[in-house]
Design a protein around this motif. Structure first.
Motif, PDB file in Angstrom:
ATOM      1  N   LEU A  89      -4.743 -38.122  42.778  1.00 44.84           N
ATOM      2  CA  LEU A  89      -5.846 -37.473  42.730  1.00 44.84           C
ATOM      3  C   LEU A  89      -6.116 -36.307  43.622  1.00 44.84           C
ATOM      4  N   LEU A 315     -14.659 -40.094  38.914  1.00 46.04           N
ATOM      5  CA  LEU A 315     -13.382 -39.946  39.198  1.00 46.04           C
ATOM      6  C   LEU A 315     -12.465 -40.303  38.091  1.00 46.04           C
ATOM      7  N   TRP A 319     -13.242 -36.670  35.517  1.00 41.96           N
ATOM      8  CA  TRP A 319     -12.358 -36.253  36.571  1.00 41.96           C
ATOM      9  C   TRP A 319     -11.680 -34.731  36.098  1.00 41.96           C
TER      10      TRP A 319
END
Length: 584
Positions: A89, A315, A319
């Motif tokens: 990420l 997330l 995202w």
């Protein structure tokens, strides 16, 4: 604020060391869609040792573009480990876009030395990390920070006394006040506290221990949350977790235990450009709105993105938008490339029509209207007369009103069909007739309730719902307040119900839901006056709602929301730019 001086010395030529990012990160990266094209191959230095403020070794990974040239640095400090999902990420994706990314495990986690003491060490250890960066040959003196949840907290910790190199922050679904996360409206946020216990205790140990702890909690949730006393019942799932016991047994914000843990003051004098990202069903949404308000009052450049997300889905499903928003902010303030910034600082997703709206500020300046619960379960704008009881219900803590959806950290968060919940006898509903035209609600929602009880001890949970043409009742926002009434005379209590941007369509109905709790999201009120964590006996309570109660809705002007084609989301904007570059 302390003034710093630091001379950036000429950097020697730096040769990138060998090493590819972890295979697991590259595999996860390959599954994502809707992200901007990779600009650089990425290298990885693993397990660097960086001294903490007390000298403890903090394990740190360094991701970097395998391209000659100078690149700004992002500092990401986490108590959750440096593997999945943080490696792909943040480490991999942002290094691909032209950033050095320093991913560091907080003191006492994931192999870092010292003892993990939540909230206590982050300001000093953040400054120590910056001191280490100054010695690295690849550090240009341009620094940004990024991260969600506790990774947002460590950003606010550094912002208490920001180093001169700090040029931008991106706080995603982030925290600045631990007490208000664990205790809201006077009640313990029980389920979120337990999920946090699992995450902080086990996630940095790896995927398998975290998964096992989560499954144990899921299997034993009812047993744990109905135990008497509640204190330390979680040990059947986690074992002994001293910090979790501490936060559960210190409900008072003025308790010395919480001294210095709230970092809200950092935003009151900050000049570092800061992007804030949250979701309408994020467990930390209210803290994000508070951060935004403080930054705006301080005159700090800031932006706010609020999507249709929970704490975790921001997330995941969200995202691509979150990443593109974050990347645009960092490019603008670390790379002098403002092309991706939108003209207006606030972008919110409007529920009920699935559209985005750009605004000059949050909240906008709407007209707050009052909607009054009335007899026969109606909700009306006609001001009532008198002060008679409207209706009452019996709340039994031995069979507590269950929680459903809303701002949870666990599965089941977000909007849900409330029909079965509203069929219970301990849940009141007040509903408008079908609307003849749309009603836009933008801003903080609250309920001013006139309540009396027969025991003096009760909670009141209020929820705003959207009822569609098929009578499906979906939660929009909500909140809880703990009250102690004097005798049986009505007392007035205001229940903050968080904020929303939602359009109630023509033909839909607006509903106010009132009950005596939402368990196990909130620890049940035992009805005896004892603290929820220590109570061993339970007492039912009759709760009466009186006329003069009101639902306060910040109704915005009937302005057409922007569709995806009118104003692209951050994700769409990035995709459009990428397509244009490809054509060129």
């Amino acid at each position: 604020m302390t003034l710093h001086t630091h001379d950036v010395v000429p950097r020697p030529n730096w040769t990138a060391p060998p090493g590819k990012p972890p295979l697991s990160s590259r595999m996860m990266r390959a599954t994502w869609r809707g992200l901007p094209a990779k600009q650089h191959e990425v290298g990885w230095e693993r397990g660097l040792v960086v001294p903490a403020a007390d000298g403890s070794p903090l394990l740190t990974d360094h991701y970097f573009p395998r391209t000659k040239g100078d690149f700004p640095t992002l500092l990401v400090r986490s108590p959750y480990g440096r593997g999945l999902p943080w490696s792909p990420l943040y480490g991999l994706l942002f290094a691909e876009q032209g950033f050095h990314v320093v991913l560091q495990s907080c003191r006492g986690t994931s192999g870092s030395g010292g003892r993990f003491d939540l909230w206590r060490n982050e300001p000093a250890d953040g400054r120590a990390a910056v001191s280490w960066l100054r010695e690295q040959p690849w550090f240009t003196g341009t620094l940004g920070t990024i991260g969600p949840s506790y990774l947002g907290y460590v950003q606010w910790a550094l912002a208490l006394d920001p180093p001169p190199e700090l040029k931008a922050m991106v706080v995603q679904v982030g925290m600045h006040d631990p007490h208000s996360f664990f205790h809201a409206g006077g009640a313990l946020n029980l389920e979120n506290a337990l999920v946090s216990g699992a995450g902080i205790t086990f996630q940095h140990q790896g995927l398998a221990p975290m998964l096992k702890a989560t499954l144990r909690l899921h299997r034993r949730l009812r047993e744990i949350t109905t135990a008497r006393p509640l204190r330390r019942a979680y040990e059947s799932a986690f074992g002994e977790v001293p910090w979790l016991d501490d936060v559960m047994t210190h409900p008072d914000a003025d308790d010395p235990y919480w001294l210095g843990t709230s970092l809200g003051e950092a935003a009151e004098r900050l000049s570092v450009p800061t992007s804030l990202i949250t979701g309408w069903h994020d467990a930390l949404a209210d803290q994000t709105f508070e951060q935004y308000g403080r930054l705006r009052r301080a005159g700090c450049e800031t932006a706010l993105l609020v999507g249709p997300w929970t704490h975790t889905s921001a997330l995941q499903q969200g995202w691509p938008e979150v990443f593109s928003e974050s990347l645009a902010w960092l490019r603008a303030h670390l790379c002098d490339d403002p092309a991706g910034l939108r003209a207006q600082p606030v972008r919110v997703h409007v529920g009920g029509e699935s559209a985005w709206r750009d605004l000059d500020d949050w909240p906008p300046v709407p007209v707050t209207t009052a909607w009054f619960p009335a007899v026969n379960g109606t909700l009306t704008q006609q001001t009532p007369t008198g002060s008679t009881p409207l209706t009452s219900f019996r709340y039994d803590p031995a069979d507590p009103t269950p929680s459903l959806g809303g701002p949870l950290l666990s599965r089941g968060a977000g909007p849900r069909d409330n029909s079965a919940l509203e069929a219970r006898e301990d849940v009141l509903t007040f509903t408008t007739p079908p609307l003849t035209e749309p009603v836009d609600v933008l801003g903080p929602v609250s309920a001013r309730l006139r309540i009396s009880t027969d025991t003096g001890y009760a909670d009141v949970f209020a929820r705003l719902c959207d009822v569609d043409a098929q009578s499906r009742s979906t939660n929009v926002c909500d909140g809880l307040a703990r009250l102690q009434t004097a005798g049986q005379a009505p007392s007035e209590v205001t229940v903050p119900m968080s904020s929303t941007a939602h359009r109630f369509a023509a033909g839909h109905r607006i509903r106010l839901q009132v009950s005596g709790g939402a368990h196990p999201r909130y620890a049940r009120n035992p009805g005896t006056g004892e603290p929820s964590v220590e109570a061993t006996s339970l007492m039912p309570v009759r709760i009466t709602l009186h006329t003069g109660s009101a639902l306060a809705l910040p109704q915005g002007a009937q302005v057409r929301s922007s569709s995806a084609s009118d104003h692209p989301t951050p994700r769409q904007q990035t995709e459009t730019e990428t397509e244009a570059e490809t054509k060129e």
